[in-house]
Design a protein around this motif. Structure first.
Motif, PDB file in Angstrom:
ATOM      1  N   VAL A  12       0.854  -1.191   0.000  1.00 30.04           N
ATOM      2  CA  VAL A  12       0.000   0.000   0.000  1.00 30.04           C
ATOM      3  C   VAL A  12       0.887   1.237   0.000  1.00 30.04           C
ATOM      4  CG1 VAL A  12      -1.554   1.383   1.443  1.00 30.04           C
ATOM      5  CG2 VAL A  12      -2.037  -1.035   1.046  1.00 30.04           C
ATOM      6  N   VAL A  13       0.539   2.191  -0.843  1.00 25.21           N
ATOM      7  CA  VAL A  13       1.249   3.463  -0.878  1.00 25.21           C
ATOM      8  C   VAL A  13       0.499   4.452   0.009  1.00 25.21           C
ATOM      9  CG1 VAL A  13       2.101   5.339  -2.321  1.00 25.21           C
ATOM     10  CG2 VAL A  13       2.066   3.001  -3.214  1.00 25.21           C
ATOM     11  N   ASP A  14       1.144   4.871   1.078  1.00 24.14           N
ATOM     12  CA  ASP A  14       0.563   5.851   1.997  1.00 24.14           C
ATOM     13  C   ASP A  14       0.830   7.237   1.415  1.00 24.14           C
ATOM     14  OD1 ASP A  14      -0.020   7.657   4.040  1.00 24.14           O
ATOM     15  OD2 ASP A  14       0.724   6.345   5.626  1.00 24.14           O
ATOM     16  N   VAL A  15      -0.163   7.809   0.747  1.00 24.90           N
ATOM     17  CA  VAL A  15       0.055   9.087   0.056  1.00 24.90           C
ATOM     18  C   VAL A  15       0.162  10.249   1.029  1.00 24.90           C
ATOM     19  CG1 VAL A  15      -0.977   8.381  -2.131  1.00 24.90           C
ATOM     20  CG2 VAL A  15      -2.439   9.332  -0.350  1.00 24.90           C
ATOM     21  N   GLU A  16      -0.363  10.102   2.208  1.00 23.95           N
ATOM     22  CA  GLU A  16      -0.237  11.176   3.197  1.00 23.95           C
ATOM     23  C   GLU A  16       1.183  11.250   3.752  1.00 23.95           C
ATOM     24  OE1 GLU A  16      -3.739  12.174   5.702  1.00 23.95           O
ATOM     25  OE2 GLU A  16      -4.372  10.125   5.227  1.00 23.95           O
ATOM     26  N   ALA A  17       1.723  10.101   4.135  1.00 22.59           N
ATOM     27  CA  ALA A  17       3.063  10.068   4.710  1.00 22.59           C
ATOM     28  C   ALA A  17       4.152   9.997   3.651  1.00 22.59           C
ATOM     29  CB  ALA A  17       3.183   8.875   5.656  1.00 22.59           C
ATOM     30  N   GLY A  18       3.777   9.620   2.427  1.00 23.31           N
ATOM     31  CA  GLY A  18       4.779   9.430   1.386  1.00 23.31           C
ATOM     32  C   GLY A  18       5.639   8.215   1.660  1.00 23.31           C
ATOM     33  N   TYR A  61      -7.372   7.479  -9.464  1.00 26.28           N
ATOM     34  CA  TYR A  61      -7.047   8.793  -9.995  1.00 26.28           C
ATOM     35  C   TYR A  61      -8.320   9.630 -10.171  1.00 26.28           C
ATOM     36  CZ  TYR A  61      -2.788   6.283 -11.518  1.00 26.28           C
ATOM     37  OH  TYR A  61      -1.645   5.527 -11.579  1.00 26.28           O
ATOM     38  N   VAL A  62      -8.176  10.926  -9.988  1.00 27.96           N
ATOM     39  CA  VAL A  62      -9.288  11.860 -10.207  1.00 27.96           C
ATOM     40  C   VAL A  62      -8.831  12.927 -11.199  1.00 27.96           C
ATOM     41  CG1 VAL A  62     -10.907  13.482  -9.146  1.00 27.96           C
ATOM     42  CG2 VAL A  62     -10.127  11.475  -7.857  1.00 27.96           C
ATOM     43  N   LEU A 381      -4.786  12.423 -18.823  1.00 25.32           N
ATOM     44  CA  LEU A 381      -4.365  12.556 -17.429  1.00 25.32           C
ATOM     45  C   LEU A 381      -2.965  11.984 -17.243  1.00 25.32           C
ATOM     46  CD1 LEU A 381      -5.220  13.607 -14.651  1.00 25.32           C
ATOM     47  CD2 LEU A 381      -6.019  11.303 -14.122  1.00 25.32           C
ATOM     48  N   HIS A 382      -2.663  10.912 -17.956  1.00 26.36           N
ATOM     49  CA  HIS A 382      -1.318  10.347 -17.891  1.00 26.36           C
ATOM     50  C   HIS A 382      -0.307  11.291 -18.537  1.00 26.36           C
ATOM     51  CE1 HIS A 382      -2.323   6.252 -16.341  1.00 26.36           C
ATOM     52  NE2 HIS A 382      -3.526   6.656 -16.731  1.00 26.36           N
ATOM     53  N   GLN A 383      -0.725  11.992 -19.583  1.00 25.41           N
ATOM     54  CA  GLN A 383       0.148  13.014 -20.159  1.00 25.41           C
ATOM     55  C   GLN A 383       0.370  14.151 -19.162  1.00 25.41           C
ATOM     56  OE1 GLN A 383      -2.357  13.529 -23.778  1.00 25.41           O
ATOM     57  NE2 GLN A 383      -0.427  13.275 -24.893  1.00 25.41           N
ATOM     58  N   GLU A 384      -0.679  14.486 -18.415  1.00 23.92           N
ATOM     59  CA  GLU A 384      -0.549  15.533 -17.403  1.00 23.92           C
ATOM     60  C   GLU A 384       0.475  15.127 -16.336  1.00 23.92           C
ATOM     61  OE1 GLU A 384      -1.633  19.332 -15.629  1.00 23.92           O
ATOM     62  OE2 GLU A 384      -1.677  18.443 -17.633  1.00 23.92           O
ATOM     63  N   PHE A 385       0.451  13.867 -15.952  1.00 26.92           N
ATOM     64  CA  PHE A 385       1.455  13.396 -14.993  1.00 26.92           C
ATOM     65  C   PHE A 385       2.863  13.657 -15.536  1.00 26.92           C
ATOM     66  CE2 PHE A 385      -1.665   9.752 -13.700  1.00 26.92           C
ATOM     67  CZ  PHE A 385      -2.431  10.650 -12.981  1.00 26.92           C
ATOM     68  N   ASP A 386       3.061  13.355 -16.814  1.00 32.10           N
ATOM     69  CA  ASP A 386       4.382  13.526 -17.414  1.00 32.10           C
ATOM     70  C   ASP A 386       4.770  14.996 -17.525  1.00 32.10           C
ATOM     71  OD1 ASP A 386       4.703  10.787 -17.672  1.00 32.10           O
ATOM     72  OD2 ASP A 386       4.024  10.733 -19.754  1.00 32.10           O
ATOM     73  N   GLU A 387       3.804  15.864 -17.822  1.00 31.21           N
ATOM     74  CA  GLU A 387       4.105  17.292 -17.903  1.00 31.21           C
ATOM     75  C   GLU A 387       4.450  17.846 -16.525  1.00 31.21           C
ATOM     76  OE1 GLU A 387       4.470  19.089 -20.806  1.00 31.21           O
ATOM     77  OE2 GLU A 387       4.314  17.020 -21.533  1.00 31.21           O
ATOM     78  N   MET A 388       3.759  17.379 -15.500  1.00 31.47           N
ATOM     79  CA  MET A 388       4.094  17.794 -14.136  1.00 31.47           C
ATOM     80  C   MET A 388       5.512  17.353 -13.778  1.00 31.47           C
ATOM     81  SD  MET A 388       0.593  17.114 -11.984  1.00 31.47           S
ATOM     82  CE  MET A 388      -0.521  18.496 -11.674  1.00 31.47           C
ATOM     83  N   ALA A 389       5.868  16.132 -14.186  1.00 32.03           N
ATOM     84  CA  ALA A 389       7.222  15.647 -13.945  1.00 32.03           C
ATOM     85  C   ALA A 389       8.240  16.489 -14.722  1.00 32.03           C
ATOM     86  CB  ALA A 389       7.331  14.178 -14.334  1.00 32.03           C
ATOM     87  N   ALA A 390       7.886  16.861 -15.946  1.00 29.07           N
ATOM     88  CA  ALA A 390       8.781  17.707 -16.741  1.00 29.07           C
ATOM     89  C   ALA A 390       8.980  19.067 -16.087  1.00 29.07           C
ATOM     90  CB  ALA A 390       8.221  17.874 -18.156  1.00 29.07           C
ATOM     91  N   ALA A 391       7.979  19.524 -15.335  1.00 27.97           N
ATOM     92  CA  ALA A 391       8.101  20.787 -14.604  1.00 27.97           C
ATOM     93  C   ALA A 391       9.007  20.655 -13.389  1.00 27.97           C
ATOM     94  CB  ALA A 391       6.723  21.270 -14.173  1.00 27.97           C
ATOM     95  N   PRO A 395       7.585  12.599  -7.871  1.00 26.69           N
ATOM     96  CA  PRO A 395       6.530  11.611  -8.098  1.00 26.69           C
ATOM     97  C   PRO A 395       5.425  11.655  -7.047  1.00 26.69           C
ATOM     98  CG  PRO A 395       8.662  10.631  -8.549  1.00 26.69           C
ATOM     99  CD  PRO A 395       8.930  11.986  -7.972  1.00 26.69           C
ATOM    100  N   LEU A 396       5.775  11.823  -5.772  1.00 29.05           N
ATOM    101  CA  LEU A 396       4.748  11.870  -4.727  1.00 29.05           C
ATOM    102  C   LEU A 396       3.838  13.073  -4.918  1.00 29.05           C
ATOM    103  CD1 LEU A 396       3.462  10.896  -2.106  1.00 29.05           C
ATOM    104  CD2 LEU A 396       5.229  12.168  -0.847  1.00 29.05           C
ATOM    105  N   THR A 397       4.387  14.210  -5.302  1.00 28.10           N
ATOM    106  CA  THR A 397       3.572  15.405  -5.530  1.00 28.10           C
ATOM    107  C   THR A 397       2.583  15.167  -6.660  1.00 28.10           C
ATOM    108  OG1 THR A 397       5.396  16.823  -4.808  1.00 28.10           O
ATOM    109  CG2 THR A 397       3.653  17.855  -6.097  1.00 28.10           C
ATOM    110  N   VAL A 398       3.047  14.528  -7.731  1.00 27.91           N
ATOM    111  CA  VAL A 398       2.157  14.227  -8.856  1.00 27.91           C
ATOM    112  C   VAL A 398       1.058  13.271  -8.408  1.00 27.91           C
ATOM    113  CG1 VAL A 398       2.021  13.246 -11.172  1.00 27.91           C
ATOM    114  CG2 VAL A 398       4.016  14.630 -10.520  1.00 27.91           C
ATOM    115  N   LEU A 399       1.418  12.233  -7.672  1.00 35.02           N
ATOM    116  CA  LEU A 399       0.423  11.274  -7.183  1.00 35.02           C
ATOM    117  C   LEU A 399      -0.602  11.955  -6.293  1.00 35.02           C
ATOM    118  CD1 LEU A 399      -0.644   8.395  -6.815  1.00 35.02           C
ATOM    119  CD2 LEU A 399       1.089   8.059  -5.032  1.00 35.02           C
ATOM    120  N   ARG A 400      -0.152  12.821  -5.406  1.00 35.73           N
ATOM    121  CA  ARG A 400      -1.087  13.523  -4.529  1.00 35.73           C
ATOM    122  C   ARG A 400      -2.024  14.433  -5.307  1.00 35.73           C
ATOM    123  NH1 ARG A 400       3.304  15.199   0.163  1.00 35.73           N
ATOM    124  NH2 ARG A 400       3.011  13.368   1.516  1.00 35.73           N
ATOM    125  N   SER A 401      -1.561  15.010  -6.407  1.00 36.44           N
ATOM    126  CA  SER A 401      -2.390  15.952  -7.170  1.00 36.44           C
ATOM    127  C   SER A 401      -3.608  15.289  -7.781  1.00 36.44           C
ATOM    128  CB  SER A 401      -1.559  16.619  -8.270  1.00 36.44           C
ATOM    129  OG  SER A 401      -1.308  15.732  -9.357  1.00 36.44           O
TER     130      SER A 401
END
Length: 473
Positions: A12-18, A61-62, A381-391, A395-401
């Motif tokens: 399990v990935v704990d997104v709150e604690a990272g 994902y949302v 949305l998957h492209q958005e993940f990649d653009e956020m990474a390019a910025a 990874p945790l920040t992208v997952l939380r978003s």
């Protein structure tokens, strides 16, 4: 209700604690996470057991900026989103009819598609918010109709500020576009809940410029506006909605020389300290940002083969593709200087996204799916993940978003946004560690939607079916 489900021996990935919680069994009963226990759980006799060893469980994902409802192909778009791991979406364009259908449970959403997490009424435009008086009446009307928030799309600075004040009074959030000439800091102080597309235009970057006053004045003086007939006729809102849909395929093709000039000047006079000062206002007043970087990219780099030759276009119907290509023909007529400005501006959008993240501005992942040209539902949305990474986002920040962030924004962390006992069983199972690389977010092994397990083979079959249907039209 689906049969009980046990995800065996997973992480399990704990997104709150990272953090990662390895070696656990996740038991799902009646659409909710019943228990998360060390591996060895004895499931109910009728449970479906999935060997999830070596896999990683994250919240579903949302997509926090999408427009599928009200379209003729809404069901296909929603099913496609579900096949990409999207279990929730914020609808960014509503209507009284859609609000009424939701109230009676008649939206007809596909069971395996994402859940609707929020929806406004009609967009606030010059049709229903051309004056302060009209705008205030619209705020009260949409609040009474049960809209979750107000979406402002093309209003004047004076109207926006009045809307923010009235919305605060009646208790309804405001999200959307910033009008040219607005002081974004004032909008934040007055309660703007979420800014879409980082503006767009110079909505934010005017405030990050050392030439702010002149840019704001010129932007306001040269601002485009939607022309509305003085005689109001029945059905005008529907007509204007069609006009807006045509415009939003790629709004930059309608830009004037003034629009391009102020964009270029704001970019050239960008000041990092001023940007951090603006970010501090957003943090202080909890003004969220939904950058929709993929949407901005498909506008400003519309002719990039990454978009025009994307294999995911197989999911798009022929009529829509013709519209997008027609828009690109108009983009091709834009002079080289303007296209260079758009490229530089997109680089600034990436820089701003990273700067805001560093300053603690809360971020949401969104796409403008079912609205913008070259934006394919689900895939985007998957492209958005990649653009956020390019910025430069971690990874945790992208997952939380796309998980915890939406739940915090909506105030639903008691039931969504993390993998925890008692929460809704809308989950994505990944084949790689999403805390190590954003690439892992694309490796969807399966999806749990409302407690039902959907393996990759089923998700791929949905994509293939939609693509095959498109090829026959």
């Amino acid at each position: 209700m689906p049969t009980p489900l046990l995800l065996r021996a997973t992480t399990v990935v704990d997104v709150e604690a990272g953090a990662l919680v390895p070696g656990v069994d996740v038991l799902v009963v009646d659409g909710r996470i019943a228990t998360i226990t060390p591996t060895g759980t004895t499931p109910p006799g009728d449970a479906e057991v999935v060997d999830a060893a070596g896999h990683f469980v994250v919240p579903g994902y949302v997509d926090m900026h999408a427009h599928p409802l009200g379209l003729s192909g809404a069901s296909d778009a929603l099913e496609l989103m579900g096949a990409y791991g999207i279990t929730g979406f914020r609808q960014m364009s509503g209507s009284p009819a859609l609000l009424a259908a939701r109230a009676t449970g008649d939206l007809g959403l596909p069971a395996d598609g994402p859940a609707l997490v929020a929806m406004p009424g009609d967009l606030l435009t010059p049709v229903n918010a051309g004056t302060v008086e009209a705008a205030l009446a619209t705020v009260r009307e949409q609040h009474a109709l049960g809209a979750d928030f107000l979406k402002v799309a093309s209003v004047t600075p004076a109207v926006l500020l009045a809307v923010l004040d009235e919305a605060a009074r009646v208790g309804i959030p405001v999200a959307g576009h910033l009008p040219n000439g607005i002081d974004v800091r004032e909008a934040s102080r007055r309660g703007m809940r979420c800014i879409e597309h980082l503006g767009p235009g110079v909505g934010i970057t005017a405030a990050t410029s050392t030439d702010e006053s002149a840019i704001l004045a010129e932007a306001a003086a040269g601002a485009k506006s939607i022309r509305v007939p003085k005689l109001r006729l029945p059905g005008m809102a529907r007509v204007m909605a069609k006009v807006i849909r045509r415009l939003v395929v790629n709004p930059v093709t309608a830009n004037t020389a003034t629009d391009v000039d102020v964009l270029a000047r704001a970019d050239a006079t960008f000041d990092e300290q001023r940007a951090f000062d603006v970010a501090a206002e957003f943090v202080a007043h909890e003004t969220w940002q939904c950058p929709t970087l993929i949407r901005v990219r498909t506008q400003q780099l519309a002719d990039d083969p990454v978009h025009t030759e994307d294999p995911a276009l197989r999911y798009v119907d022929a009529g829509t593709l013709r519209t997008w290509r027609g828009s690109n023909a108009r983009f091709a007529e834009v002079d080289a200087g303007a296209r260079a400005t758009y490229r530089r501006n997109y680089a600034l959008q990436l820089r701003l996204t990273k700067l805001f993240e560093e300053a603690g501005v809360p971020l949401l992942a969104g796409t403008d799916a079912c609205g913008g040209g070259w934006v394919v539902a689900g895939h985007a949305l998957h492209q958005e993940f990649d653009e956020m990474a390019a910025a430069g986002l971690a990874p945790l920040t992208v997952l939380r978003s796309t998980t915890l962030g939406p739940a915090r924004f909506l105030g639903t962390t008691d039931r969504q946004g993390s993998v925890a006992e008692g929460k809704q069983a809308d989950l994505v199972v990944l084949g790689a560690d999403p805390l190590a690389s954003v690439d892992a977010l694309h490796d969807v092994v399966g999806v749990v939607r409302a407690g039902r397990w959907r393996p990759r083979a089923e998700l791929d079959a949905v994509k293939d079916r939609i693509a095959a249907a498109r090829s026959l039209r």
